[in-house]
Every structure is written in C-alpha cells, then in structure tokens.
Motif scaffolding. Structure first.
Motif, mmCIF file in Angstrom:
data_model
loop_
_atom_site.group_PDB
_atom_site.id
_atom_site.type_symbol
_atom_site.label_atom_id
_atom_site.label_comp_id
_atom_site.label_asym_id
_atom_site.label_seq_id
_atom_site.Cartn_x
_atom_site.Cartn_y
_atom_site.Cartn_z
ATOM 1 N N GLY A 105 0.824 -1.199 0.000
ATOM 2 C CA GLY A 105 0.000 0.000 0.000
ATOM 3 C C GLY A 105 0.862 1.255 0.000
ATOM 4 N N ALA A 106 1.905 1.246 0.828
ATOM 5 C CA ALA A 106 2.789 2.407 0.908
ATOM 6 C C ALA A 106 3.446 2.681 -0.441
ATOM 7 C CB ALA A 106 3.853 2.187 1.984
ATOM 8 N N CYS A 107 3.906 1.626 -1.110
ATOM 9 C CA CYS A 107 4.555 1.790 -2.411
ATOM 10 C C CYS A 107 3.563 2.357 -3.434
ATOM 11 C CB CYS A 107 5.120 0.476 -2.912
ATOM 12 S SG CYS A 107 6.587 -0.050 -2.027
ATOM 13 N N ALA A 108 2.334 1.812 -3.426
ATOM 14 C CA ALA A 108 1.330 2.306 -4.372
ATOM 15 C C ALA A 108 1.038 3.773 -4.095
ATOM 16 C CB ALA A 108 0.056 1.468 -4.259
ATOM 17 N N GLY A 109 0.996 4.150 -2.814
ATOM 18 C CA GLY A 109 0.765 5.547 -2.463
ATOM 19 C C GLY A 109 1.867 6.451 -2.997
ATOM 20 N N LEU A 110 3.116 6.013 -2.856
ATOM 21 C CA LEU A 110 4.241 6.788 -3.399
ATOM 22 C C LEU A 110 4.083 6.950 -4.912
ATOM 23 C CD1 LEU A 110 7.355 5.324 -1.520
ATOM 24 C CD2 LEU A 110 6.242 7.536 -1.174
ATOM 25 N N GLY A 111 3.702 5.850 -5.577
ATOM 26 C CA GLY A 111 3.524 5.893 -7.027
ATOM 27 C C GLY A 111 2.450 6.896 -7.406
ATOM 28 N N GLY A 112 1.341 6.861 -6.669
ATOM 29 C CA GLY A 112 0.258 7.800 -6.972
ATOM 30 C C GLY A 112 0.696 9.242 -6.770
ATOM 31 N N ALA A 113 1.404 9.487 -5.653
ATOM 32 C CA ALA A 113 1.852 10.853 -5.377
ATOM 33 C C ALA A 113 2.834 11.331 -6.436
ATOM 34 C CB ALA A 113 2.493 10.912 -3.993
ATOM 35 N N TYR A 114 3.585 10.409 -6.987
ATOM 36 C CA TYR A 114 4.525 10.807 -8.036
ATOM 37 C C TYR A 114 3.776 11.330 -9.256
ATOM 38 C CZ TYR A 114 8.840 10.857 -10.692
ATOM 39 O OH TYR A 114 9.939 11.265 -11.402
ATOM 40 N N VAL A 115 2.624 10.753 -9.535
ATOM 41 C CA VAL A 115 1.818 11.228 -10.659
ATOM 42 C C VAL A 115 1.323 12.646 -10.396
ATOM 43 C CG1 VAL A 115 -0.275 10.836 -12.021
ATOM 44 C CG2 VAL A 115 1.105 8.894 -11.279
ATOM 45 N N SER A 116 0.792 12.858 -9.173
ATOM 46 C CA SER A 116 0.160 14.167 -8.921
ATOM 47 C C SER A 116 1.174 15.264 -8.578
ATOM 48 C CB SER A 116 -0.880 14.049 -7.801
ATOM 49 O OG SER A 116 -0.239 13.707 -6.589
ATOM 50 N N LEU A 117 2.348 14.871 -8.082
ATOM 51 C CA LEU A 117 3.320 15.901 -7.684
ATOM 52 C C LEU A 117 4.407 16.134 -8.718
ATOM 53 C CD1 LEU A 117 3.812 15.125 -3.887
ATOM 54 C CD2 LEU A 117 2.474 16.925 -4.954
ATOM 55 N N VAL A 118 4.722 15.159 -9.547
ATOM 56 C CA VAL A 118 5.833 15.317 -10.475
ATOM 57 C C VAL A 118 5.376 15.243 -11.926
ATOM 58 C CG1 VAL A 118 8.072 14.432 -11.198
ATOM 59 C CG2 VAL A 118 7.396 14.275 -8.800
ATOM 60 N N ARG A 119 4.644 14.178 -12.248
ATOM 61 C CA ARG A 119 4.377 13.978 -13.665
ATOM 62 C C ARG A 119 3.434 15.018 -14.220
ATOM 63 N NH1 ARG A 119 3.261 8.961 -16.874
ATOM 64 N NH2 ARG A 119 3.686 10.560 -18.439
ATOM 65 N N VAL A 120 2.371 15.373 -13.473
ATOM 66 C CA VAL A 120 1.361 16.223 -14.110
ATOM 67 C C VAL A 120 1.598 17.733 -13.948
ATOM 68 C CG1 VAL A 120 -1.100 16.719 -14.225
ATOM 69 C CG2 VAL A 120 -0.299 14.354 -14.132
ATOM 70 N N PRO A 121 1.964 18.321 -12.871
ATOM 71 C CA PRO A 121 1.723 18.082 -11.455
ATOM 72 C C PRO A 121 0.566 18.919 -10.943
ATOM 73 C CG PRO A 121 3.569 19.581 -11.782
ATOM 74 C CD PRO A 121 2.815 19.475 -13.074
ATOM 75 N N GLN A 122 -0.582 18.394 -11.035
ATOM 76 C CA GLN A 122 -1.763 18.986 -10.391
ATOM 77 C C GLN A 122 -2.772 17.880 -10.160
ATOM 78 O OE1 GLN A 122 -4.236 21.162 -13.318
ATOM 79 N NE2 GLN A 122 -2.333 21.309 -14.478
ATOM 80 N N TRP A 123 -3.883 18.222 -9.528
ATOM 81 C CA TRP A 123 -4.860 17.161 -9.231
ATOM 82 C C TRP A 123 -6.015 17.198 -10.228
ATOM 83 C CZ3 TRP A 123 -6.025 12.750 -7.394
ATOM 84 C CH2 TRP A 123 -7.374 12.387 -7.241
ATOM 85 N N THR A 124 -6.263 16.055 -10.874
ATOM 86 C CA THR A 124 -7.510 15.862 -11.613
ATOM 87 C C THR A 124 -8.079 14.516 -11.211
ATOM 88 O OG1 THR A 124 -5.968 15.416 -13.404
ATOM 89 C CG2 THR A 124 -7.593 17.142 -13.785
ATOM 90 N N GLU A 125 -9.390 14.424 -11.251
ATOM 91 C CA GLU A 125 -10.035 13.180 -10.843
ATOM 92 C C GLU A 125 -9.594 12.019 -11.745
ATOM 93 O OE1 GLU A 125 -14.237 14.145 -9.941
ATOM 94 O OE2 GLU A 125 -14.525 12.013 -10.266
ATOM 95 N N GLY A 126 -9.336 10.852 -11.147
ATOM 96 C CA GLY A 126 -8.988 9.661 -11.930
ATOM 97 C C GLY A 126 -7.693 9.798 -12.688
ATOM 98 N N MET A 127 -6.756 10.618 -12.160
ATOM 99 C CA MET A 127 -5.571 10.959 -12.936
ATOM 100 C C MET A 127 -4.566 9.810 -13.071
ATOM 101 S SD MET A 127 -3.590 13.436 -10.277
ATOM 102 C CE MET A 127 -2.480 13.934 -11.576
ATOM 103 N N THR A 128 -4.676 8.770 -12.217
ATOM 104 C CA THR A 128 -3.724 7.662 -12.375
ATOM 105 C C THR A 128 -4.028 6.858 -13.638
ATOM 106 O OG1 THR A 128 -5.097 6.436 -10.827
ATOM 107 C CG2 THR A 128 -3.070 7.374 -9.963
#
Lengths: 506, 302
Positions: B194-217
């Motif tokens: 779970g912790a690893c998946a959380g890190l992966g998700g945060a990487y999407v919203s904080l680095v790759r995009v970096p903003q929040w959109t619904e269903g962004m993973t």
C-alpha cells in the motif's frame, strides 16, 4: 530406562468430537515408541499437542522432569522436540538449504548451513544436495530434507508421522538404519504408523489409540500384527476373499504411450505399455511422483494421448475425451479426492451426477433428474457404507475415508468394463479399505478389467493378479504377483537411486 | 527528438508504475493478490497532493501519501486476512473506494498547483556529458524507486525475513506448520504494498502532471499488476517491465506531438496493447513462477 516425555491425561475436544480423551503414556530415553491407530483415532491431534500446534484442553506433559507446555512449534523445537510431517511441510519452489533454514530456530549462515547439511547427510546415510530445488526431488528425498532439518537441531525427541508411506522398500531400509542409529545415540522417537509389520520390526513399545482413547500400550514384538489390528479397530474384520477364475480377452491396452510432463514438477510418460484382460486386476506400484497421476490422466482421457497408443476393446481411443471413454465403459477414479474426484462444495448427489449422468441416465432432455440422481447417490452411500447424514451433504464435509468410499463406489456402481483407480484406499481405515478392495475384486469377478495404481504394496500384493511398477514415467513389464517377493518389487520400482553411495556407520 | 531527453522522460514516466509494481510484487510474493493497486495509487495521489500543498513540502507529501495508502490497504488486509473475504472481489472494491474517496477529498484542489520536488543532481555523475542528464539529474523519488527495487531484491534473496515471506506465499499450510505467523507476515506485506502504491500515486500528482484531476492515475495501477506477472515475480523483471511500459508511453506521446499519421486513440492505446501482447507471449512460454499460495485465503485449522 529413564522417562523422557510423560503424557498424562491429555484431552482435546473439537465441536462434535473428542479427538483425545484422557491419553496417557511415557516415552523412554532412547526408545522408538509407536503411536498406532486408524484414521481419525486422534494420532494427529496428539502429536500436534506435543509439537505445540494445538493446546490441550486438559492434562499435562512432563519433559525430562520439567513441566512442558509448548505454546508454539518454536517452543517445542527449543525444548528439543522435532517433527517430520506426513504431508511434508516443504516449499517446492525453494531449495533444500532454504527449506532447512525455515525449520530452524537460529539458522547459521547459508554457506555453513550447506556444509552442515552435507555432514549430517553423510553421517546418517541420507544423501542430499543442499542446492537443489525441492520441487525436483523424489518423495524419499523430500523426507530426507525433513529429517535432516530435524537432526541439525539435535533433538531429544523426534516425531515421525507415517514416514514410510511414500518410500520404496530399499528407502525404508535406509530410514530404519538411520532411526536405529539415532536410538543408539539416545534419541527418542515417536513413530506414527498404521503399518503393523513395520512397527513390529522397528519399535520398542506401542501405544494404540482408538476413538481418541489410549486403549493399550504394548510391546509389539510380543503380539501378532493381527492382534494389533484388532486392538486398533476394536473388532475383527474380513480380509478380501481369494480370487480365482479365467481371464478373458484384452479389454485395455496401451502401446508405447508417451506424453510430455503436464507442468514444471510433473513427470512425462515414457513408452508405457500395458494390457489388462477381462476379470483381471493389474496392480501398478511405484514411489509417488513417478507418473501415477499422469498415467491415470492419460487412461481416463483427461489428457489426450497420441493416436495409436491407447486401445479399448481393440478400438483406438487415444483421441477420445473422458466423456466418450465413459460412454464406452472405461471409467476411472483419480487420487485426489477433493477437487479432482469430487467437487468439494457440491453435494454428494451433485457429485454423483457429475460422473454418472450419462451411464445412469440421470439427465433427460438437458435437465437433471434430481429424484433419480438422489436415488443413485443413496445407492452408493448404502452399498459402500458411507457415513454421512445424507446425499445432500457437501463432499467437503465428509471425512477422507468416507469420501473415498463414495467416489470409488460411485464408479463401481456404474458397471464399468474397465476401471482405473489411483490410490483407492488412501487414508481409509482398515475395515473400509478391506471393503473397497473386496468391491474391486467383485467387479473383476464380474468380468471387468481393473487397473489399480497404489503406493501401498501390501494392497497391491493382496488384490492384483499381475504387478508392474512406474519409475520416472517408465512402466516395467507386468509380472504375475505369485512369482514376486519384496526384493524383486523394490528393484522393479527402482526407487533406490543413489542408495548405493549411502552407508550408515553403526 | 533528443535521445537524452527521451531517456530522462522515460525514467520519469516509468517511476509511478515501478513504485506500485514493486510493492505489489512483495504482496504477491507473500501469497496475497491485491487488485486494489489503482485505488491505493489514486488515494496516494490526492493525499500526497493535499499534504504537499498544505505544508509546502513535497517530501512530506510523499510521506503522507505512503502512509495514507498503506492505511487504506490495511482495510483490505483486515477483510481478506481476518474475515477471509474473497481477495479478488475485495481488491476490486478497494479500487472503487479509492477512486470515489479521492474524488471527494480532491474536490477542492482542482486547478491548484503543488510544489514539486526539485531536481537532485548526483554530485560527480550529473556533470558527465550525455549520461549525466539522462540518469543523474532526476528528482529524489526516481532514485528512491530504484533503491527500492534493489532493496526488495536483497531482502527477498538474502534475509531470513525475506525467506519467511517467500515461504508464506509459497505454501501457507507448511509455513503455519513450521510455526510462522502467516497472517501477520501477509499484513506487513500488504502494508508495504500500500505504501509503495501511495508513493507511485503521489509521483503522478506531484511530479508527472503536477496537479490534481479526478482519476488521474488512469489505469497505472492495473498496468503495475500486469507488470508483476510480466516480471515472473522478480524485482529486476519489474524494473524492466516498468521501463518498457514507460518507454512505449513516452514514444507514443512523441509520435502524437510529431503529428504522426495514426489516430491519436490508437497511439494512446498502444502501451496497454503492447503490455497485453507481452503478457500473452510470456504466458505462452509457460514459465510462470507464481507463488504457490497466491490469492488463496488462509485459515488456520486447529
């Protein structure tokens, strides 16, 4: 001799059944003590309490003068109690050294461990390569992994749960030498078995359990195997009647049947040729994992064989599936009861429909005739004395022996011309096993051809006309049972690979 | 297209999947099939985003994401390990819960910009021409993900705890007979996953995009699950799988940008299609290496 472990009044009840009822006996230092009993007599529960897997409801144990209350297996191991399980507690995908390490409290570094494994295996004549993956080992070799795992911890008491059920006669001999050497060194052994001759040959004393109670503690050498059996069962029982009569035409024949292994840990069949005549029982022996399951699957049609390798009444059925073969009169019963011979969560009636639908006419116009199906299931239950509340009971809820009676009976009552069965009496108590064997012989007497695949040599000798052995997927030529002895059978089974290099310093 | 930039962007694009997949691999090695990776990732994405915006620290954002998703995964663990619920159904439920929960929490964060982690130049190595900009000028999570892969590999191969974890996944009955706490080991593995998946998700919203959109993973959790199979449950196989997928993703994006004469929809599909294709080829080869008790519920009988 001094007492090592004293068991006093151990009692354990599960909902609906008292598994152990006030069991008491002593195990002396340096003795081999047999624990004897039918399936369900409470042997497993008792050893689980000694090994700390189950907590007793009442009673106490004293180990070497001190109270002994293991709460978990590691407590037991620390106190010097080690156990070799019947269904090995091994991990197929891991190697020998990893498996050994998992069973130790404080395993040494991997390299030291490999060295220690080699040392112990040489000292006790149990050759084993620490780097091999367990999935590739034979049953005998797997048992050595378990034994060595125990020996590395210098146990004071070694518990062995039916250790010889998977071994060839030669492997049994090696095991007995090892156990005798351990006894000479002062290790006590609690030896669980229902093979009576074996106990007479090996054990100093025997405690007999029946329905959870310790009915007697005896010196096996002073009584006959028959007396022990009657103590176990609590009554006398019939041995199958001797057979006689002519053998008819060849009903089933395979011609150099070869099939690749079904999976990474399976065995390929290599040019297995056999024939069975009407009225004949062909016994096929061999150490587990030498192609028994694969042979049954090929003969039943579960896996199709190359054209021209399996003939039923002279017709090539190699490419016919199980339904076609059943229709023709070739029936089979696999070894694994739950999940292969029977669907665990379905009722006995439903399980009866699964194989009997067509031969017994249980399906009409695509709909199941439940009344008739229930009748058929009830017939099996009655004829084979299956102890169950009724045909609506789920297969999973039956004890192993009772389910076995049901799945074998279900096929026999469909009047097969050829019946192939793998381990027909595995895990079945003595009286029920005798009944199943008798039913097989009766079926043969009616003119069916029967192939019995089994690891129980006594059983094969008792009911077969001819005997063949499987070894790494090869089938030896069949020989009349009357001209065989245990030595020749052992050689046919050929399971004693790398036994020559093993020697025991005694 | 500049090959230096290409490799660098592949690494960034692969990192979320790599993080989620290495965690899921450990979970599966312990014999548990958690199909809720997508739900845990999106939860991590929103929690990480919110925490980073709130505190202004991306590091705290990642920490919060890991903790939040791990706590969420414990609900899955409690249901499947203690209440013996079906792992497939519970995992799918976890994904749905995660998607819904994240939409709720994230409602106020649409359009906000989060502080991203700065680039971490590895001293000495980052100045090397070509190699430096390719591999040694990333944000710290890229390195963390690679260290995690190496760490998991070493843990499983060399440590006793790793051996016990593999044993539990291989045959829980045997492990129990030897006295190992099957459920406890599995809960720990689920928490880690779970912790690893959380890190992966945060990487999407904080680095790759970096903003929040619904269903962004957008299915990254499912790809992570596929990559574990692709890797035959080997840590470095997971690394290769994630980078392969990341590579195809970046390439198709570049093709889109270059205006290739292929429908955009087809290009967007291509990473997924290729993943399925590779999986089929691997399965056909018949070498699996799946843990023996994968997905089976364990109930200690007596």
């Amino acid at each position: 001799m001094a007492t090592l472990l004293s068991i006093r009044g151990l009692t354990k009840a599960y909902p609906g059944v008292v598994a152990n009822d006030d069991v008491s006996f002593d195990i002396d230092k340096g003795e081999i003590h047999a624990l004897l009993g039918e399936n369900g007599a409470g042997k497993s529960t008792l050893v689980k309490m000694i090994f700390g897997l189950v907590k007793p409801d009442a009673g106490e144990m004293v180990l070497d003068g001190a109270a002994y209350t293991p709460g978990k297996p590691s407590d037991a191991r620390r106190a010097g109690v080690a156990m070799v399980f019947q269904h090995f507690s091994l991990f197929e995908a891991l190697d020998v050294a990893e498996n050994v390490a998992l069973g130790m409290e404080n395993p040494p570094k991997p390299r030291d461990l490999a060295r220690q494994i080699r040392e112990v295996s040489e000292t006790y004549g149990l050759p084993l390569d620490p780097t091999r993956t367990v999935g590739t080992l034979s049953a005998g070799e797997r048992q050595r992994v378990e034994i060595i795992r125990c020996l590395l911890q210098n146990p004071r008491l070694l518990i062995m749960d039916e250790p010889t059920s998977v071994l060839t006669p030669q492997e049994v001999e090696i095991l007995f030498k090892t156990l005798n050497k351990l006894r000479a060194e002062g290790t006590s052994i609690l030896y669980i078995s229902h093979k009576l001759e074996e106990i007479r040959a090996l054990c100093d004393t025997a405690s007999i359990l029946r329905r959870g109670k310790n009915v007697a503690t005896i010196v096996p050498r002073d009584v006959t195997a028959r007396q022990m059996a009657e103590l176990m069962v609590g009554a006398s029982f019939d041995t199958p009647a001797a057979r006689a009569g002519e053998k008819g035409e060849v009903l089933l024949r395979t011609d150099k049947l070869s099939l690749p292994a079904p999976g990474a840990f399976g065995t390929p069949l290599r040019e297995a040729s056999l024939e069975v005549r009407a009225g004949e029982v062909l016994g096929i022996g061999g150490v587990a994992g030498n192609g028994q399951d694969e042979l049954l699957m090929a003969l039943s049609g579960e896996r199709l064989a190359p054209a021209g390798s399996i003939f039923f009444k002279g017709r090539d059925v190699s490419r016919t599936g199980p339904i076609g073969r059943r229709d023709a009169g070739l029936l089979s019963g696999p070894e694994e009861r739950l999940g292969h011979a029977a669907a665990p969560n379905m009722s006995l009636t439903e399980n009866a429909v699964l194989t009997g639908a067509r031969r017994e006419g249980l399906v009409r116009g695509g709909f199941i005739d439940w009344g008739k199906s229930k009748g058929f299931a009830e017939k099996v239950i009655e004829r084979f004395d299956v102890r169950t509340p009724g045909p609506g009971t789920a297969a999973r809820a039956l004890s192993g022996g009772n389910l076995q009676k049901f799945v074998v009976g279900r096929e026999i009552l469909q009047n097969p011309d050829v019946f192939i069965v793998n381990q027909p009496t595995w895990g079945v108590d003595a009286a029920a096993a005798a009944a199943i064997r008798q039913a097989l012989l009766d079926l043969a007497a009616q003119g069916a051809a029967i192939v019995v695949i089994s690891q129980d040599l006594d059983e094969l000798m008792e009911i077969s006309d001819r005997f063949a052995a499987l070894n790494e997927g090869r089938l030896s030529p069949a020989r009349a049972v009357s001209e065989l002895d245990i030595e020749k059978i052992g050689l046919m089974m050929g399971g004693a690979h790398d036994m020559e290099v093993a020697h025991v310093d005694s | 297209m500049d090959p230096v930039l290409l490799v660098a962007s592949i690494m960034v694009s692969a990192t979320p999947i790599l993080l989620a997949a290495i965690g899921e691999m450990v979970v599966e090695k312990a014999g548990v099939l958690n199909l809720g990776v997508e739900g845990m990732m999106i939860t991590g994405a929103v929690i990480g985003f919110a925490a980073a915006v709130g505190t202004g620290s991306p590091v705290l954002g990642f920490a919060a994401a890991a903790l939040g998703a791990a706590v969420l995964s414990l609900t899955f663990g409690f249901l499947t390990q203690y209440l013996l619920s079906n792992q497939v159904a519970t995992g799918l439920g976890l994904t749905l819960v995660g998607l819904g929960l994240s939409a709720l929490v994230g409602a106020g964060f649409e359009g906000v910009r989060a502080p991203g982690p700065g680039k971490l130049w590895i001293p000495g190595l980052a100045e090397i021409p070509v190699i430096g900009p390719m591999f040694f000028r990333h944000d710290f999570m890229v390195y963390v993900s690679l260290l995690l892969v190496a760490g998991v590999w070493a843990f499983l191969k060399f440590t006793r705890a790793g051996l016990i974890l593999r044993a539990v996944g291989e045959d829980h009955e045997s492990a129990h007979a030897l006295g190992y706490k099957v459920v406890r080991v599995r809960m720990a593995a689920i928490f880690f996953g779970g912790a690893c998946a959380g890190l992966g998700g945060a990487y999407v919203s904080l680095v790759r995009v970096p903003q929040w959109t619904e269903g962004m993973t957008a299915g990254a959790g499912w790809i992570a699950l596929a990559i574990v199979v692709f890797a035959s449950w080997r840590p470095f196989g997971v690394l290769i799988g994630a980078y392969l997928f990341g590579g195809v993703t970046v390439l198709q994006l570049n093709l889109q940008a270059a205006g290739a004469n292929v429908p955009v929809e087809l290009l967007s599909m291509s990473p997924y299609l290729i993943t399925i294709l590779v999986l089929v080829v691997i399965s056909a080869r018949g070498v699996h290496g799946a843990p023996g008790s994968l997905g089976r519920s364990f109930h200690a009988s007596a």
